[in-house]
Scaffold this motif. Structure first.
Motif, PDB file in Angstrom:
ATOM      1  N   GLN A  13       0.451  -1.401  -0.288  1.00 33.01           N
ATOM      2  CA  GLN A  13      -0.337   0.216   0.109  1.00 33.01           C
ATOM      3  C   GLN A  13       0.302   1.441   0.380  1.00 33.01           C
ATOM      4  OE1 GLN A  13      -2.744   0.070   3.119  1.00 33.01           O
ATOM      5  NE2 GLN A  13      -4.415  -1.649   2.210  1.00 33.01           N
ATOM      6  N   ALA A  14      -0.195   2.282  -0.552  1.00 30.36           N
ATOM      7  CA  ALA A  14       1.266   3.559  -0.671  1.00 30.36           C
ATOM      8  C   ALA A  14       1.236   4.237   0.506  1.00 30.36           C
ATOM      9  CB  ALA A  14      -0.263   4.983  -0.916  1.00 30.36           C
ATOM     10  N   GLY A  15       2.383   4.352   0.936  1.00 33.20           N
ATOM     11  CA  GLY A  15       3.338   4.788   2.643  1.00 33.20           C
ATOM     12  C   GLY A  15       3.862   3.821   3.088  1.00 33.20           C
ATOM     13  N   GLY A  16       4.050   2.571   2.560  1.00 30.85           N
ATOM     14  CA  GLY A  16       4.785   1.435   3.001  1.00 30.85           C
ATOM     15  C   GLY A  16       5.797   1.325   2.413  1.00 30.85           C
ATOM     16  N   SER A  17       7.111   0.328   3.048  1.00 34.73           N
ATOM     17  CA  SER A  17       7.836  -0.108   2.303  1.00 34.73           C
ATOM     18  C   SER A  17       8.122  -1.609   1.613  1.00 34.73           C
ATOM     19  CB  SER A  17       8.887  -0.005   3.849  1.00 34.73           C
ATOM     20  OG  SER A  17       8.617   1.001   4.178  1.00 34.73           O
ATOM     21  N   LEU A  18       9.722  -1.647   1.353  1.00 31.83           N
ATOM     22  CA  LEU A  18       9.967  -3.129   0.643  1.00 31.83           C
ATOM     23  C   LEU A  18      10.949  -2.631   0.423  1.00 31.83           C
ATOM     24  CD1 LEU A  18       7.331  -3.675  -2.752  1.00 31.83           C
ATOM     25  CD2 LEU A  18       7.350  -4.950  -0.197  1.00 31.83           C
ATOM     26  N   ARG A  19      11.723  -3.814   0.753  1.00 34.20           N
ATOM     27  CA  ARG A  19      13.459  -4.258   0.214  1.00 34.20           C
ATOM     28  C   ARG A  19      13.807  -5.235  -0.846  1.00 34.20           C
ATOM     29  NH1 ARG A  19      18.708  -6.182   4.223  1.00 34.20           N
ATOM     30  NH2 ARG A  19      17.688  -7.899   4.149  1.00 34.20           N
ATOM     31  N   LEU A  20      14.651  -4.551  -1.901  1.00 31.97           N
ATOM     32  CA  LEU A  20      14.788  -4.982  -2.905  1.00 31.97           C
ATOM     33  C   LEU A  20      16.236  -6.224  -2.835  1.00 31.97           C
ATOM     34  CD1 LEU A  20      13.212  -3.420  -5.791  1.00 31.97           C
ATOM     35  CD2 LEU A  20      12.060  -5.123  -4.847  1.00 31.97           C
ATOM     36  N   SER A  21      16.845  -6.731  -2.879  1.00 28.81           N
ATOM     37  CA  SER A  21      17.260  -8.119  -3.115  1.00 28.81           C
ATOM     38  C   SER A  21      18.186  -7.776  -4.696  1.00 28.81           C
ATOM     39  CB  SER A  21      17.929  -8.770  -2.315  1.00 28.81           C
ATOM     40  OG  SER A  21      17.509  -8.969  -1.161  1.00 28.81           O
ATOM     41  N   TYR A  59      24.113   7.595  -5.494  1.00 27.89           N
ATOM     42  CA  TYR A  59      23.007   8.359  -6.348  1.00 27.89           C
ATOM     43  C   TYR A  59      22.116   8.081  -6.573  1.00 27.89           C
ATOM     44  CZ  TYR A  59      28.255   8.706  -7.901  1.00 27.89           C
ATOM     45  OH  TYR A  59      29.515   8.977  -7.886  1.00 27.89           O
ATOM     46  N   TYR A  60      20.950   8.966  -7.122  1.00 29.27           N
ATOM     47  CA  TYR A  60      19.937   8.921  -6.485  1.00 29.27           C
ATOM     48  C   TYR A  60      19.023  10.167  -7.625  1.00 29.27           C
ATOM     49  CZ  TYR A  60      21.043   6.598  -2.010  1.00 29.27           C
ATOM     50  OH  TYR A  60      21.392   5.648  -0.994  1.00 29.27           O
ATOM     51  N   ALA A  61      18.096   8.880  -8.959  1.00 27.41           N
ATOM     52  CA  ALA A  61      16.507   9.841  -8.537  1.00 27.41           C
ATOM     53  C   ALA A  61      16.050  11.068  -8.203  1.00 27.41           C
ATOM     54  CB  ALA A  61      15.703   8.844  -9.430  1.00 27.41           C
ATOM     55  N   ASP A  62      16.417  11.711  -8.144  1.00 33.76           N
ATOM     56  CA  ASP A  62      15.386  12.962  -7.697  1.00 33.76           C
ATOM     57  C   ASP A  62      13.688  12.823  -7.528  1.00 33.76           C
ATOM     58  OD1 ASP A  62      16.368  15.780  -9.903  1.00 33.76           O
ATOM     59  OD2 ASP A  62      17.380  14.980  -8.040  1.00 33.76           O
ATOM     60  N   SER A  63      13.550  12.123  -7.330  1.00 41.41           N
ATOM     61  CA  SER A  63      11.714  11.332  -7.705  1.00 41.41           C
ATOM     62  C   SER A  63      11.965  10.426  -6.481  1.00 41.41           C
ATOM     63  CB  SER A  63      11.433  10.805  -9.127  1.00 41.41           C
ATOM     64  OG  SER A  63      12.679   9.741  -8.880  1.00 41.41           O
ATOM     65  N   VAL A  64      13.514   9.924  -6.147  1.00 38.41           N
ATOM     66  CA  VAL A  64      13.607   8.852  -5.178  1.00 38.41           C
ATOM     67  C   VAL A  64      14.229   9.241  -3.718  1.00 38.41           C
ATOM     68  CG1 VAL A  64      12.561   7.093  -6.668  1.00 38.41           C
ATOM     69  CG2 VAL A  64      15.912   7.566  -5.863  1.00 38.41           C
ATOM     70  N   LYS A  65      15.079  10.516  -3.472  1.00 36.46           N
ATOM     71  CA  LYS A  65      15.781  11.146  -2.642  1.00 36.46           C
ATOM     72  C   LYS A  65      15.050  11.021  -1.856  1.00 36.46           C
ATOM     73  CE  LYS A  65      18.972  12.999  -5.011  1.00 36.46           C
ATOM     74  NZ  LYS A  65      19.653  14.464  -5.333  1.00 36.46           N
ATOM     75  N   GLY A  66      15.604  11.056  -0.529  1.00 40.77           N
ATOM     76  CA  GLY A  66      14.803  10.794   0.886  1.00 40.77           C
ATOM     77  C   GLY A  66      14.081   9.471   1.329  1.00 40.77           C
ATOM     78  N   PHE A  68      14.835   6.182  -1.022  1.00 38.76           N
ATOM     79  CA  PHE A  68      15.019   4.983  -1.187  1.00 38.76           C
ATOM     80  C   PHE A  68      16.412   5.427  -0.452  1.00 38.76           C
ATOM     81  CE2 PHE A  68      12.348   4.316  -5.384  1.00 38.76           C
ATOM     82  CZ  PHE A  68      11.366   4.536  -4.609  1.00 38.76           C
ATOM     83  N   THR A  69      17.204   3.945  -0.135  1.00 39.05           N
ATOM     84  CA  THR A  69      18.303   4.054  -0.046  1.00 39.05           C
ATOM     85  C   THR A  69      19.391   2.923  -0.925  1.00 39.05           C
ATOM     86  OG1 THR A  69      17.657   4.872   1.937  1.00 39.05           O
ATOM     87  CG2 THR A  69      20.028   3.867   1.892  1.00 39.05           C
ATOM     88  N   ILE A  70      20.361   2.899  -1.617  1.00 41.31           N
ATOM     89  CA  ILE A  70      20.979   1.441  -2.241  1.00 41.31           C
ATOM     90  C   ILE A  70      21.760   1.573  -0.948  1.00 41.31           C
ATOM     91  CG2 ILE A  70      22.636   3.253  -3.223  1.00 41.31           C
ATOM     92  CD1 ILE A  70      22.193   1.042  -5.755  1.00 41.31           C
ATOM     93  N   SER A  71      22.043   0.483  -1.245  1.00 37.46           N
ATOM     94  CA  SER A  71      23.338  -0.273   0.059  1.00 37.46           C
ATOM     95  C   SER A  71      23.759  -1.381  -1.209  1.00 37.46           C
ATOM     96  CB  SER A  71      23.020  -0.751   1.115  1.00 37.46           C
ATOM     97  OG  SER A  71      22.189  -1.426   1.386  1.00 37.46           O
ATOM     98  N   ASP A  84      11.132   3.447   0.768  1.00 32.07           N
ATOM     99  CA  ASP A  84      10.174   3.460   2.085  1.00 32.07           C
ATOM    100  C   ASP A  84       9.729   4.699   1.780  1.00 32.07           C
ATOM    101  OD1 ASP A  84      12.889   3.502   4.004  1.00 32.07           O
ATOM    102  OD2 ASP A  84      11.402   1.838   3.871  1.00 32.07           O
ATOM    103  N   SER A  85       8.006   5.156   1.834  1.00 31.95           N
ATOM    104  CA  SER A  85       7.425   6.672   1.830  1.00 31.95           C
ATOM    105  C   SER A  85       6.595   5.934  -0.055  1.00 31.95           C
ATOM    106  CB  SER A  85       8.179   7.341   1.778  1.00 31.95           C
ATOM    107  OG  SER A  85       8.060   7.958   3.030  1.00 31.95           O
ATOM    108  N   LEU A  86       6.333   5.083   0.045  1.00 32.71           N
ATOM    109  CA  LEU A  86       6.076   4.778  -1.443  1.00 32.71           C
ATOM    110  C   LEU A  86       5.202   5.011  -1.808  1.00 32.71           C
ATOM    111  CD1 LEU A  86       7.378   0.689  -1.185  1.00 32.71           C
ATOM    112  CD2 LEU A  86       7.738   2.994  -3.248  1.00 32.71           C
ATOM    113  N   LYS A  87       4.852   5.534  -3.399  1.00 35.63           N
ATOM    114  CA  LYS A  87       4.088   6.548  -4.010  1.00 35.63           C
ATOM    115  C   LYS A  87       3.627   5.094  -5.021  1.00 35.63           C
ATOM    116  CE  LYS A  87       5.815  10.287  -3.240  1.00 35.63           C
ATOM    117  NZ  LYS A  87       6.528  11.472  -3.582  1.00 35.63           N
ATOM    118  N   PRO A  88       2.461   5.806  -5.444  1.00 35.93           N
ATOM    119  CA  PRO A  88       1.481   4.571  -6.575  1.00 35.93           C
ATOM    120  C   PRO A  88       2.431   4.820  -7.756  1.00 35.93           C
ATOM    121  CG  PRO A  88      -0.184   5.810  -6.085  1.00 35.93           C
ATOM    122  CD  PRO A  88       1.016   6.057  -4.163  1.00 35.93           C
TER     123      PRO A  88
END
Length: 128
Positions: A13-21, A59-66, A68-71, A84-88
């Motif tokens: 849902q919007a506002g939720g979080s996921l972690r991709l590997s 480095y991040y796209a402006d649309s995800v800065k703040g 998303f976090t890459i590691s 985090d804070s995912l949007k449609p």
């Protein structure tokens, strides 16, 4: 040959979080810069985030800065994208990519052509 396999996608849902590997096999992940790109239906594949091979720069796209976090964890040959804070509008197929010794001043981290290897992609769907 380097193989990349993504996991961790799904429906949230919007506002939720996921972690991709993204697991790297075939060669040590430590020699590669890693990037994440995404492609929504009917749109071009776009840059999301990248981390240089020495891990000194992200480095991040402006649309995800703040949001998303890459590691990366080289001991596990794995790169991550915490979302985090995912949007449609984040709904897309997410692909990880690897660039041999990518990084430094001249590195075009947001250019798909810089990356030699790509994963098949994984669906992320954000409901409103």
């Amino acid at each position: 040959q380097v193989r990349l396999v993504e996991s961790g996608g799904g429906l949230v849902q919007a506002g939720g979080s996921l972690r991709l590997s993204c697991v790297v096999s075939g060669r040590p992940a430590s020699n590669y810069a890693m990037g994440w790109f995404r492609q929504a239906p009917g749109k071009e594949r776009e840059f999301v985030a990248a981390i240089s091979w020495r891990r000194e720069s992200t480095y991040y796209a402006d649309s995800v800065k703040g949001r998303f976090t890459i590691s990366r964890d080289n001991a596990r040959n794995t790169a991550y994208l915490r979302m985090d804070s995912l949007k449609p509008e984040d709904t897309a197929v997410y692909h990880c990519a690897a660039d041999y010794f990518g990084g430094g001043a001249g590195w075009h981290f947001d250019n798909k052509g810089e990356y030699e290897y790509w994963g098949q992609g994984i669906q992320v769907t954000v409901s409103s």
